[in-house]
Design a protein around this motif. Structure first.
Motif, PDB file in Angstrom:
ATOM      1  N   TYR A  82       3.540   7.640   0.760  1.00  0.00           N
ATOM      2  CA  TYR A  82       2.801   6.471   0.273  1.00  0.00           C
ATOM      3  C   TYR A  82       1.416   6.401   0.919  1.00  0.00           C
ATOM      4  N   SER A 120       3.269   5.902  -6.051  1.00  0.00           N
ATOM      5  CA  SER A 120       2.733   4.586  -6.405  1.00  0.00           C
ATOM      6  C   SER A 120       3.379   3.501  -5.541  1.00  0.00           C
ATOM      7  N   LYS A 121       2.722   2.359  -5.506  1.00  0.00           N
ATOM      8  CA  LYS A 121       3.269   1.232  -4.743  1.00  0.00           C
ATOM      9  C   LYS A 121       4.621   0.814  -5.320  1.00  0.00           C
ATOM     10  N   TYR A 163       7.216   3.304  -4.244  1.00  0.00           N
ATOM     11  CA  TYR A 163       7.418   3.129  -2.813  1.00  0.00           C
ATOM     12  C   TYR A 163       8.296   1.914  -2.525  1.00  0.00           C
TER      13      TYR A 163
END
Length: 77
Positions: free
Chosen positions: A39, A45-46, A49
């Motif tokens: 991350y 990607s958030k 994650y």
């Protein structure tokens, strides 16, 4: 979308990361560290994650409960 620990393992495997320490709880902890690194490197990607971290957190809780119940049944607590 990821739903379980196996899905998190598949995500890590995409980056050639295979975690096997020998104890499930430790595997989960190391997967969390590897996920943090991915991350922070900007390669996941958030959303991926956060989803994976939630799964790892849940699985870690399950392992903690197993350890506690094993200690209880052995009369160690």
């Amino acid at each position: 979308i990821m739903k379980n620990l196996h899905d998190v393992q598949k995500l890590l495997k995409k980056f050639n990361i295979i975690v096997y320490v020998g104890k499930r709880k430790w595997d989960i902890e190391l997967m969390g560290i590897e996920l943090d690194n991915l991350y922070h490197a900007g390669v996941v990607s958030k959303k991926e994650y956060m989803n994976a971290k939630l799964i790892l957190s849940h699985e870690h809780e399950i392992e903690e409960e197993k350890e506690t119940s094993t200690k209880d049944s052995n009369g160690l607590l």
